[in-house]
Design an enzyme around this catalytic site. Structure first.
Site, short mmCIF file in Angstrom:
data_model
loop_
_atom_site.label_atom_id
_atom_site.label_comp_id
_atom_site.label_asym_id
_atom_site.label_seq_id
_atom_site.Cartn_x
_atom_site.Cartn_y
_atom_site.Cartn_z
N LEU A 86 -36.04 6.30 -35.18
CA LEU A 86 -36.78 7.43 -34.63
C LEU A 86 -36.14 8.77 -35.00
O LEU A 86 -36.81 9.68 -35.45
CB LEU A 86 -36.93 7.30 -33.11
CG LEU A 86 -37.87 6.17 -32.66
CD1 LEU A 86 -37.95 6.10 -31.14
CD2 LEU A 86 -39.25 6.32 -33.26
N ASN A 127 -29.31 4.53 -36.25
CA ASN A 127 -29.03 5.53 -37.27
C ASN A 127 -29.44 6.95 -36.88
O ASN A 127 -30.13 7.64 -37.61
CB ASN A 127 -29.72 5.14 -38.59
CG ASN A 127 -31.23 4.97 -38.43
OD1 ASN A 127 -31.71 4.59 -37.38
ND2 ASN A 127 -31.96 5.25 -39.49
N ASP A 156 -40.34 -1.79 -40.15
CA ASP A 156 -39.17 -1.06 -40.67
C ASP A 156 -39.47 0.44 -40.72
O ASP A 156 -39.18 1.13 -41.69
CB ASP A 156 -38.74 -1.57 -42.04
CG ASP A 156 -37.28 -1.20 -42.36
OD1 ASP A 156 -36.51 -0.97 -41.42
OD2 ASP A 156 -36.93 -1.11 -43.56
N GLY A 213 -37.15 5.06 -47.45
CA GLY A 213 -37.77 4.77 -46.16
C GLY A 213 -39.23 5.17 -46.10
O GLY A 213 -39.66 6.11 -46.75
#
Length: 417
Positions: A65, A96, A306, A325
């Site tokens: 997030l 993270n 993911d 990402g």
């Protein structure tokens, strides 16, 4: 809350009402009656939607997030609303952020931020301090605070002895260790799958071997230590074969696959669009087919979006320098329905609960109302207007999808998209 859901087809293989179209009466967060034509004598709120299907609430085992530290990418508040409208009643939050979730106070911080939402947040604690791969983090303290597993997001642990010690240590409290598997030395400066496409485009390649060699090492460590190991986002045919063999030999290993690896291949890189830069990289059609087979035969335990929001400054740049990402919550169900049968999609979007120690609520009278509401038939194109996240880095823009998520019912809250 009192609510009657009308004409809902239940998709839950563990429920006695599986594949039956019924009414569901929900009172104060519990399923009170499941039947046909439930009378509404008290003038209760009713919910009736086109081709409504209902399943156990979905769980996503890997969601990033941003908050704390990267609120420009995503906040916990908005992220949980996105998850709810995407059909997820629970998410596992990756550590993270900035600071990294590597201690009890950070676990408490994100849990407190998530209080009161329909979607429940379960923190993953970092395996090593600051996810730096050098010293083990405060695993037991984080577990006491509510961390459900321990791993360094998208970072492979080069120190095999440290992973060995972690696997042994967490057995004292039945903990789950997560091992992202990619040999950084073999990966080198690679940015795309090593193969015909990367060669043609002049992109530095990441061979399948980088993942497979690390998975083989981690499985050897698991065989030595015992305990439980979760390998996230596997992406190659050989990886599936290695895990299948390990399971056959009795090892307690689980694994997930990301939606984008099931739907997309490295052919998407033709225009150097950084939305398709993910970790591990998009692989070949051969690998994609093997991943789908791994799901249907039961080797791959669960599917994850993911979901990883990245701000535009770190995405809209040359391919080599862009961050890896893609966001994936909003597109997960619709994308999966284009490549898998409905029952397998639902099974793999709920199976992760068992692995991560989250209570499973079968759809039955007396059970808690933890439900996802959806229509599996509507076909559309995923567009920017479909994105609810603060960051817009979706690899699925312009992709045909099938199915529509109506929302969720959980924690005595009905959230509709």
């Amino acid at each position: 809350m009192k609510l009657i859901i009308r004409d809902a087809k239940i998709i839950d293989s563990k429920s006695p009402f599986h594949n039956k179209t019924v009414d569901i009466l929900i009172v104060d967060g519990f399923i009170q009656i499941i039947g046909t034509s439930i009378p509404n004598l008290e003038q209760l709120e009713e919910l009736k939607l086109d081709n409504l299907h209902v399943s156990q609430g979905w769980f996503d085992s890997s969601v990033s997030l941003g908050e704390p530290g990267y609120e420009d990418r995503e906040t916990i508040s908005n992220g949980l609303q996105v998850a709810a409208k995407s059909g997820f009643t629970a998410i596992a939050l990756q550590p993270n952020s900035f600071p990294i979730i590597d201690n009890q106070s950070q676990v408490n911080f994100v849990k407190n931020k998530a209080t009161g939402f329909a979607t429940q947040l379960y923190p993953i604690g970092a395996l090593t301090k600051e996810s730096a791969g050098k010293d083990m983090a405060e695993l037991y303290d984080m577990q006491k605070a509510g961390a459900i597993a321990f791993g360094d997001y998208n970072k492979s642990l080069s120190n095999a002895n440290l992973l060995k010690i972690a696997l042994q240590y967490v057995q004292d409290f039945d903990g789950l260790t997560i091992a992202f598997s990619q040999d950084e030395n073999i990966k080198g400066n690679g940015v795309a799958n090593e193969g015909i496409v990367s060669t043609r485009l002049g992109l530095k390649g990441i061979p399948n071997l980088a993942e497979e060699l690390q998975i083989a090492r981690n499985l050897f460590l698991l065989e030595y230590t015992g305990g439980k190991l979760h390998i996230p986002t596997v992406s190659t045919k050989k990886s599936v074969e290695l895990i299948k063999e390990a399971k056959k030999n009795g090892l307690k290993v689980s694994c997930s696959v990301a939606v984008h690896h099931l739907v997309l291949t490295d052919e998407k890189l033709e225009e150097f669009d950084t939305r398709y830069k993910v970790s591990p990289p998009l692989r070949t059609e051969t690998d994609r087919i093997a991943l789908l087979k791994g799901l249907t035969e039961g080797t791959i335990d669960m599917i994850t979006s993911d979901h990883n929001p990245i701000d535009i400054e770190h995405k809209k740049m040359e391919f080599d320098g862009a961050k890896s990402g893609t966001i994936g919550l909003e597109s997960a169900f619709g994308a999966l329905m284009t490549v898998l049968p409905l029952e397998i999609v639902i099974e793999k979007l709920t199976a992760g609960k068992e692995t991560f120690g989250i209570e499973i609520q079968t759809i039955n009278e007396g059970s808690s109302a933890n439900l996802t509401l959806f229509n599996p038939e509507i076909e559309s194109i995923f567009t920017k207007s479909s994105i609810l996240s603060k960051s817009k880095n979706s690899a699925f823009l312009g992709i045909p999808i099938k199915g529509k998520v109506y929302g969720i019912l959980n924690q005595q809250k009905l959230i509709l998209a």
